[in-house]
Enzyme design. Structure first.
Site, mmCIF file in Angstrom:
data_model
loop_
_atom_site.group_PDB
_atom_site.id
_atom_site.type_symbol
_atom_site.label_atom_id
_atom_site.label_comp_id
_atom_site.label_asym_id
_atom_site.label_seq_id
_atom_site.Cartn_x
_atom_site.Cartn_y
_atom_site.Cartn_z
ATOM 1 N N GLU A 46 10.791 0.397 -6.634
ATOM 2 C CA GLU A 46 9.582 0.367 -5.792
ATOM 3 C C GLU A 46 8.440 1.161 -6.430
ATOM 4 O O GLU A 46 7.306 0.689 -6.501
ATOM 5 C CB GLU A 46 9.881 0.959 -4.398
ATOM 6 C CG GLU A 46 10.911 0.203 -3.578
ATOM 7 C CD GLU A 46 10.448 -1.175 -3.139
ATOM 8 O OE1 GLU A 46 9.288 -1.534 -3.353
ATOM 9 O OE2 GLU A 46 11.286 -1.918 -2.594
ATOM 10 N N ASN A 50 4.963 -0.343 -8.025
ATOM 11 C CA ASN A 50 3.650 0.093 -7.524
ATOM 12 C C ASN A 50 2.729 0.480 -8.677
ATOM 13 O O ASN A 50 1.554 0.121 -8.685
ATOM 14 C CB ASN A 50 3.797 1.305 -6.588
ATOM 15 C CG ASN A 50 4.099 0.884 -5.162
ATOM 16 O OD1 ASN A 50 4.057 -0.297 -4.829
ATOM 17 N ND2 ASN A 50 4.399 1.856 -4.318
ATOM 18 N N ARG A 106 3.005 -10.270 -0.210
ATOM 19 C CA ARG A 106 3.410 -8.890 -0.438
ATOM 20 C C ARG A 106 3.803 -8.281 0.904
ATOM 21 O O ARG A 106 3.115 -8.463 1.898
ATOM 22 C CB ARG A 106 2.254 -8.081 -1.019
ATOM 23 C CG ARG A 106 1.806 -8.589 -2.361
ATOM 24 C CD ARG A 106 1.880 -7.501 -3.407
ATOM 25 N NE ARG A 106 1.372 -7.958 -4.681
ATOM 26 C CZ ARG A 106 2.101 -8.625 -5.562
ATOM 27 N NH1 ARG A 106 3.360 -8.884 -5.315
ATOM 28 N NH2 ARG A 106 1.574 -9.032 -6.701
#
Lengths: 144, 123
Positions: A46, A50, A106
């Site tokens: 994650e 990002n 998303r």
């Protein structure tokens, strides 16, 4: 004895799996449970995603750094750092379902997933300067 | 990540295997959308039984397909989710709008039942 390592890699999507595999391999000597390993891999995935998507907007010239530390007390700390766009409003970015991308593709759940799988998630960011995500997890003492 | 397809009636079944992250999510999205359009399928079954890793990109793929398919009056059913995959999907409340079944076969039966029910109502 504390153990540590640092890797730096290009902001390429293909390096997401590289980063989580490296973190899992580094944590392996603490003999974590399979569930803990998966949680570590998910948190790394994650944070690295990002940096690649939001920090560098998928510019492969960008560099992502991952630092991992483990302590004798079985705490693992993962620090994911980029020098990309940064986050203007960190509090807002951490809200579940918040995304600056296409909402239909998303999920905006990256930080929520990190928070669910790690014991502590700290985000330091400044617009134009980059973002540092520090995740800490205490591994189950029964592992060893 | 790898995916394989099966078409039965107007149900499109995609079996996803391996690691599903942001890097693979775009490819999977395109493959499903293109093939569903080409085969003119209305419903989608996503068989997650062979998924070994998934992060929040998987939520995006599932919710994205759900909104596309719903617009055309179709339904999405998830199958074979492991506890771990289910935990991630639960965080986004996915199962409040999307059905899940243990196997792809059960998901296909559910969709066929739904179609028959609709036919019954129309008659």
């Amino acid at each position: 004895m504390e153990n540590r390592m640092t890797v730096r890699f290009a902001a390429l999507g293909v390096n997401e799996s590289f980063a989580r595999s490296v973190a899992a391999a580094f944590a392996a000597h603490l003999d974590p449970t399979l569930e803990e390993l998966t949680e570590i891999k998910t948190g790394v995935s994650e944070a690295v995603s990002n940096s690649i998507i939001h920090g560098y907007r998928e510019d492969p010239e960008g560099i992502v750094e991952m630092e991992c530390k483990v302590s004798e007390k079985r705490y693992i700390t993962l620090i994911i750092r980029d020098w990309g766009a940064g986050i203007e409003d960190v509090e807002k970015a951490r809200e579940p379902m918040f995304t600056t991308g296409k909402p239909e593709e998303r999920s905006g759940m990256g930080f929520t997933v990190m928070e669910s799988f790690m014991d502590r998630v700290e985000v330091v960011s400044e617009a134009g300067e980059g973002t540092t995500v520090t995740m800490t997890k205490r591994l189950d003492a029964c592992g060893k | 990540m790898q995916s394989s397809f099966l078409v039965t009636d107007d149900i499109f079944v995609v079996s996803v295997s391996g690691e599903l992250d942001h890097h693979c999510a775009g490819k999977l999205r395109e493959e499903i959308d293109e093939a569903m359009d080409a085969f003119k399928c209305r419903h989608l079954v996503m068989d997650m039984e062979k998924v070994t890793f998934m992060d929040s990109s998987g939520i995006g793929v599932v919710l994205g397909r759900y909104s596309k398919i719903s617009e055309r009056g179709g339904r999405l059913v998830l199958a074979g989710c492991s506890d771990y995959v289910e935990k991630i999907l639960l965080m986004a409340g996915v199962f409040t709008v999307i059905n899940k079944e243990n196997t792809a076969e059960e998901a296909i039966w559910l969709l066929r039942g739904y179609e028959q029910m609709k036919l019954g109502v129309n008659e």
